[in-house]
Design an enzyme around this catalytic site. Sequence first.
Site, PDB file in Angstrom:
ATOM      1  N   SER A  51       0.867  -1.208  -0.109  1.00  0.00           N
ATOM      2  CA  SER A  51      -0.095  -0.068   0.103  1.00  0.00           C
ATOM      3  C   SER A  51       0.798   1.132  -0.014  1.00  0.00           C
ATOM      4  CB  SER A  51      -1.028  -0.026   1.301  1.00  0.00           C
ATOM      5  OG  SER A  51      -1.547   1.159   1.408  1.00  0.00           O
ATOM      6  N   CYS A 487      -0.341  -6.541 -17.304  1.00  0.00           N
ATOM      7  CA  CYS A 487       0.118  -7.217 -16.564  1.00  0.00           C
ATOM      8  C   CYS A 487       1.376  -6.364 -16.115  1.00  0.00           C
ATOM      9  CB  CYS A 487       0.436  -8.582 -16.820  1.00  0.00           C
ATOM     10  SG  CYS A 487       1.247  -9.395 -15.417  1.00  0.00           S
ATOM     11  N   CYS A 514      -1.310  -9.459  -8.142  1.00  0.00           N
ATOM     12  CA  CYS A 514      -2.061  -8.250  -8.347  1.00  0.00           C
ATOM     13  C   CYS A 514      -3.524  -8.395  -8.745  1.00  0.00           C
ATOM     14  CB  CYS A 514      -1.463  -7.076  -9.141  1.00  0.00           C
ATOM     15  SG  CYS A 514      -1.707  -7.406 -10.928  1.00  0.00           S
ATOM     16  N   CYS A 517      -5.199  -9.390 -14.277  1.00  0.00           N
ATOM     17  CA  CYS A 517      -5.649 -10.247 -15.249  1.00  0.00           C
ATOM     18  C   CYS A 517      -7.006 -10.748 -15.067  1.00  0.00           C
ATOM     19  CB  CYS A 517      -4.579 -11.506 -15.629  1.00  0.00           C
ATOM     20  SG  CYS A 517      -4.180 -12.296 -14.123  1.00  0.00           S
TER      21      CYS A 517
END
Length: 543
Positions: A51, A487, A514, A517
């Site tokens: 973060s 990506c 993450c 996709c």
Amino acid sequence: MTERESMEFDVLIVGAGPAGLAAAIRLKQISPDMAVCVVEKGSEVGAHTLSGAVLEPRAMDELLPDWREDPPALTTPAGEDSFLYLTATKAHKLPTPPHMHNHGNYIVSLGNVCRWLGAKAEALGVEIYPGFAASETIVEDGRVRGVVAGVMGITREGEEGPNFQPGMELRATYTLFGEGCRGSLTKKLMAQYNLREGAQPQTYGLGIKELWEIPKEKHTPGKVLHSTGWPLQSDTYGGSWLYMFGENLVSIGFVVGLDYPNTWLSPFDEFQRLKTHPAFRAILEGGKRVAYGARALNEGGFQSIPKLVFPGGALIGDSAGFLNVPKIKGTHTAMKSGMLAAEAAAAALAQGPEEAPAVLDAYPAALRESWVWPELQEVRNIRPGFAKWGFWGGMLNAAVETYVFRGKAPWTLAHHTDHKATKPADQCQKISYPKPDGVLTFDRLSSVFLSNTNHEEDQPAHLKLRDPSLWKPVNWDRFRSPESRYCPAAVYEAVGAEEGDPRLVINAQNCVHCKTCDIKDPDQNIDWCTPEGAGGPNYIGGM
């Protein structure tokens, strides 16, 4: 099927993020004898936590009022605020919107916050199992009874290898899912229990971050800088942050809304371009990049909150989506959701496990009565305004919502699904990105190296095409392989085009988890599922 051992708990929490750990601590504060377990897929608590981050301490103050006496490492009081509108060569200072004022907040490493919360939880008797990925939800008679976690040693071919471990059944009266954005089990629960019924579609952003060490003479502890505008076009939502904390650390990052239309856009390369702007170059030159990471963010806010409860469990934190987008903060709302779910579970269990109600209806009711609900309701129209009217229309709408209606407009704007916003390649203008210089700008592979990402190679791929036959006619022929651009970790690679035989190579070992996709694929054909425990990134303490 191999028999598994099982363990029984009162409450099981999936995910050792801020929401899950706040829930665990609150449960033990209410009932010290309660059996509480937290499972975490990262190699340690905080290993997968990424973060910016500026922490609004409201929930922390409620959970642990004396936390400032011994705060998490690198916690730095937020100081000067700046908000810039960028052109290609200029930076124009704008008034800082009231949602973005940071007086009384703290710049933190969220990974360190989670490690710190984890230690507090363990001191209260919470059992925490890192490196223990939850891969399956146990559902019996329509009720969630726990999860299967710790399955390891399955080979790439799907067979039991020499180091096979069947995992364990972790069972509980209530299971709280705090997997973060687009969690793999949460995604299935959404479908199984129809949790999105009545809610707007969730919309997402991709946040990409680097950690830098810069010369101390350039460092102002507590400095907070946000920007909008360049390098993005007006049809694409996004912006940057730069936070100075510790003695010489800089967190710099870039968020791109995943409803961007141009299939040729690369969020990673847009971020690299951002750093070449004079406003950022002046800060970073002479410094050294020391870490990298990326994650998707829920941006739907108030109108995209799903049903939060189902028989035997509940969604907390970013699994549900409590990010306040205009404020660019979600840790405080995530923690508060975990605390409220914990209070509801504790009250239900006080009746005795056998009499505990199947559905924790007290949790969503308490959330609606808490400060989380009006905070998100007041800003509900700001993010969708950018999607509806573009950058300048969105800025005007945000001003009207903030200064005229003060969050009480008599309407609620709708969201759309991100993957449907992508236009075919022949309708989009190609984007030429400069080659990285290896000093200020970098390529994907060297970046992934800094994330300390690792996956056991002989395991089933955790990134799968639901229908491999769709890739050529959809992803390649229509969109020219957008996954190879969106990506941020060079997982997807289109090869063979020059020979007239384009095909997709999936480098799953590069994945930084993450989930982009799983969100942005134009035909929703990519499925992200949990790899073996401890696989993925290992973010260092400053992340």
